[in-house]
Design an enzyme around this catalytic site. Structure first.
Site, PDB file in Angstrom:
ATOM      1  N   TYR A 142       0.823  -1.214   0.000  1.00  0.00           N
ATOM      2  CA  TYR A 142       0.000   0.000   0.000  1.00  0.00           C
ATOM      3  C   TYR A 142       0.859   1.268   0.000  1.00  0.00           C
ATOM      4  O   TYR A 142       0.389   2.341  -0.357  1.00  0.00           O
ATOM      5  CB  TYR A 142      -0.948   0.034   1.215  1.00  0.00           C
ATOM      6  CG  TYR A 142      -2.016  -1.041   1.211  1.00  0.00           C
ATOM      7  CD1 TYR A 142      -2.238  -1.832   0.092  1.00  0.00           C
ATOM      8  CD2 TYR A 142      -2.814  -1.265   2.317  1.00  0.00           C
ATOM      9  CE1 TYR A 142      -3.205  -2.820   0.088  1.00  0.00           C
ATOM     10  CE2 TYR A 142      -3.791  -2.242   2.316  1.00  0.00           C
ATOM     11  CZ  TYR A 142      -3.978  -3.022   1.199  1.00  0.00           C
ATOM     12  OH  TYR A 142      -4.943  -3.994   1.199  1.00  0.00           O
ATOM     13  N   LYS A 191       3.442 -15.631   2.524  1.00  0.00           N
ATOM     14  CA  LYS A 191       3.342 -16.347   1.246  1.00  0.00           C
ATOM     15  C   LYS A 191       4.787 -16.642   0.838  1.00  0.00           C
ATOM     16  O   LYS A 191       5.252 -16.241  -0.241  1.00  0.00           O
ATOM     17  CB  LYS A 191       2.599 -15.440   0.243  1.00  0.00           C
ATOM     18  CG  LYS A 191       2.231 -16.099  -1.066  1.00  0.00           C
ATOM     19  CD  LYS A 191       1.085 -17.093  -0.948  1.00  0.00           C
ATOM     20  CE  LYS A 191       0.824 -17.752  -2.301  1.00  0.00           C
ATOM     21  NZ  LYS A 191      -0.002 -18.958  -2.201  1.00  0.00           N
ATOM     22  N   ASP A 223      -3.108 -18.219   1.946  1.00  0.00           N
ATOM     23  CA  ASP A 223      -4.273 -18.861   1.319  1.00  0.00           C
ATOM     24  C   ASP A 223      -4.864 -19.922   2.261  1.00  0.00           C
ATOM     25  O   ASP A 223      -6.077 -20.029   2.411  1.00  0.00           O
ATOM     26  CB  ASP A 223      -3.928 -19.448  -0.062  1.00  0.00           C
ATOM     27  CG  ASP A 223      -2.543 -20.042  -0.142  1.00  0.00           C
ATOM     28  OD1 ASP A 223      -1.792 -19.964   0.857  1.00  0.00           O
ATOM     29  OD2 ASP A 223      -2.179 -20.598  -1.187  1.00  0.00           O
ATOM     30  N   ASP A 247      -5.285  -6.697   6.010  1.00  0.00           N
ATOM     31  CA  ASP A 247      -6.478  -5.945   5.621  1.00  0.00           C
ATOM     32  C   ASP A 247      -7.593  -6.926   5.246  1.00  0.00           C
ATOM     33  O   ASP A 247      -8.725  -6.842   5.737  1.00  0.00           O
ATOM     34  CB  ASP A 247      -6.098  -5.055   4.416  1.00  0.00           C
ATOM     35  CG  ASP A 247      -7.202  -4.098   4.025  1.00  0.00           C
ATOM     36  OD1 ASP A 247      -8.190  -4.003   4.765  1.00  0.00           O
ATOM     37  OD2 ASP A 247      -7.072  -3.452   2.972  1.00  0.00           O
ATOM     38  N   ASP A 251     -10.934  -8.413   7.837  1.00  0.00           N
ATOM     39  CA  ASP A 251     -12.345  -8.250   7.453  1.00  0.00           C
ATOM     40  C   ASP A 251     -13.048  -9.605   7.376  1.00  0.00           C
ATOM     41  O   ASP A 251     -14.195  -9.746   7.796  1.00  0.00           O
ATOM     42  CB  ASP A 251     -12.460  -7.534   6.099  1.00  0.00           C
ATOM     43  CG  ASP A 251     -12.541  -6.026   6.282  1.00  0.00           C
ATOM     44  OD1 ASP A 251     -12.311  -5.562   7.409  1.00  0.00           O
ATOM     45  OD2 ASP A 251     -12.846  -5.316   5.301  1.00  0.00           O
TER      46      ASP A 251
END
Ligand code: NAD
Length: 356
Positions: A142, A191, A223, A247, A251
């Site tokens: 980001y 990852k 994942d 992020d 959620d």
């Protein structure tokens, strides 16, 4: 203990839910012999109306000079059309930046009494969920370099995802320290089979894990984490991850409880200063009616006691009081169930305070 708390009530239901958290904090102060000094600072739409900016310089200075910041929520339709540079959310980003809040802590707690609200089956979540995601908040993709250029006659876009070792180390420390204050179990999400940043992440976490032998540490791919959160969320205690993974996963995790009004959060710096807020917004549709659920804000105040003031006993007491009030069947309208007793926002705050 004496602490200075900057209170940012904000807009919509902000002032209503904050009033209930303050009620609970005052009860804690009385009972355990602490002094909490509150300074109220306008933030968001109400600050735009008064000063033309979503937070003033003096307001920001007050946040920086305090021991902790408690926030309600900002925004609402009235300010949807103000120029982008003074929108209400700009104030939140500015406070996060000025206070260097690089660690976001989001607990996901499904109270067993509210298991019906979860979209997951009762046999998966029947015993309740109690996990916490520690998300890196100021680095990664980001904030990395972004560009769109023409290559071989077509548009190519790139977002860099840089992470320096010190950024990984400081969020790692927050995660290990947090695990020490909870169930002493930490899963680091990455990852590493594909990403270079994840390989550095994993190496740094392994080095840190040697300093925390009491914490049961594991690595998990992002994942697989997304799947495990749905399949068996009760296996997790603390999860730590980089900005974008966090992020998305936080959620996903918050949806496991099905009740947005119950969820607290904390954003921390490297010291003890932090900002504490419920995860929901200003809920303009129910503002001013005394029907909002104040429990997310009350639980945010409990996090403030635990993480900024090191008052674990007092934080436990608030969490237990919330549990008891739910056990006794009191519900605000957003979590109302058959056979329960509907109470207002202010009644809910009073009930929790009385249980302390
Ligand atoms: P929201 O979270 O405010 O509301 C979503 C839905 O959940 C609404 O139906 C609302 O009534 C309900 N709800 C939220 N909190 C509740 C509570 N404590 N008790 C009972 N019901 C509750 O999200 P939104 O409607 O998308 O946004 C409204 C405003 O809030 C917008 O201006 C948005 O920009 C702002 N916002 C602010 C923050 C923040 O301050 N951190 C976060 C998200 C959204």
């Amino acid at each position: 203990m004496q602490k200075k708390i900057t209170v940012l009530s904000g807009d919509g239901i902000g002032p209503e839910i904050i009033a209930e958290a303050i009620k609970v904090l005052n009860r804690i102060a009385d009972k355990y012999g602490h002094t909490f000094d509150y300074t109220y600072v306008d933030i968001g739409g109400c600050a735009i109306d008064k000063y033309g900016v979503p937070i003033t310089e003096e307001g920001m200075a007050c946040c920086k000079a305090s021991d902790s910041v408690l926030l309600g929520a900002v925004g609402g339709p009235k300010w949807d059309t103000v120029p982008a540079q003074i929108r209400p959310e700009k104030a939140l980003l500015a406070v996060r930046k000025e206070l260097n809040l690089f660690a976001n802590l989001r607990p996901t707690k499904l109270f067993a009494q509210l298991a019906d609200a979860s979209p997951l089956k009762k046999e998966v979540v029947g015993g309740g969920i109690d996990l916490l995601i520690v998300r890196e908040l100021t680095g990664g993709v980001y904030f990395g370099e972004k560009k769109t250029e023409e290559v071989n006659g077509e548009q190519v876009a790139t977002d860099l995802m840089p992470y320096a070792e010190h950024e990984i180390e400081r969020i790692g420390r927050v995660a290990f320290e947090t695990a020490m204050k909870r169930g002493k179990k930490l899963a680091s999400v990455d990852k590493a089979n594909v990403l270079e940043t994840s390989r550095l992440w994993r190496k740094t976490m392994h080095r840190l894990s040697e300093e925390y032998p009491e914490v049961e540490y594991s690595d998990i791919l992002v994942d697989n984490t997304a799947m495990q959160l749905i399949k068996n969320p009760t296996q997790f205690d603390v999860l730590v991850t980089e900005n974008m993974f966090g992020d998305i996963l936080s959620d996903e995790a918050s949806m496991l409880t099905g009740s947005i009004g119950m969820m607290p959060s904390a954003s921390l710096s490297s010291g003890t200063l932090g900002m504490y807020e419920p995860i929901h917004g200003s809920a303009p549709d129910i503002a001013g009616q005394d029907i909002a659920n104040p429990l997310g804000t009350i639980l945010s105040a409990a996090m403030m006691l635990r993480y900024s003031f090191d008052l674990a006993k007092e934080a436990d007491a608030i969490e237990r009081a919330v549990d008891q009030v739910l056990d006794e069947g009191y519900r605000t309208s957003d979590i109302m169930q058959e056979g329960c007793r509907k109470v207002s926002c202010s009644e809910m705050g009073t009930l929790v305070a009385e249980k302390l």
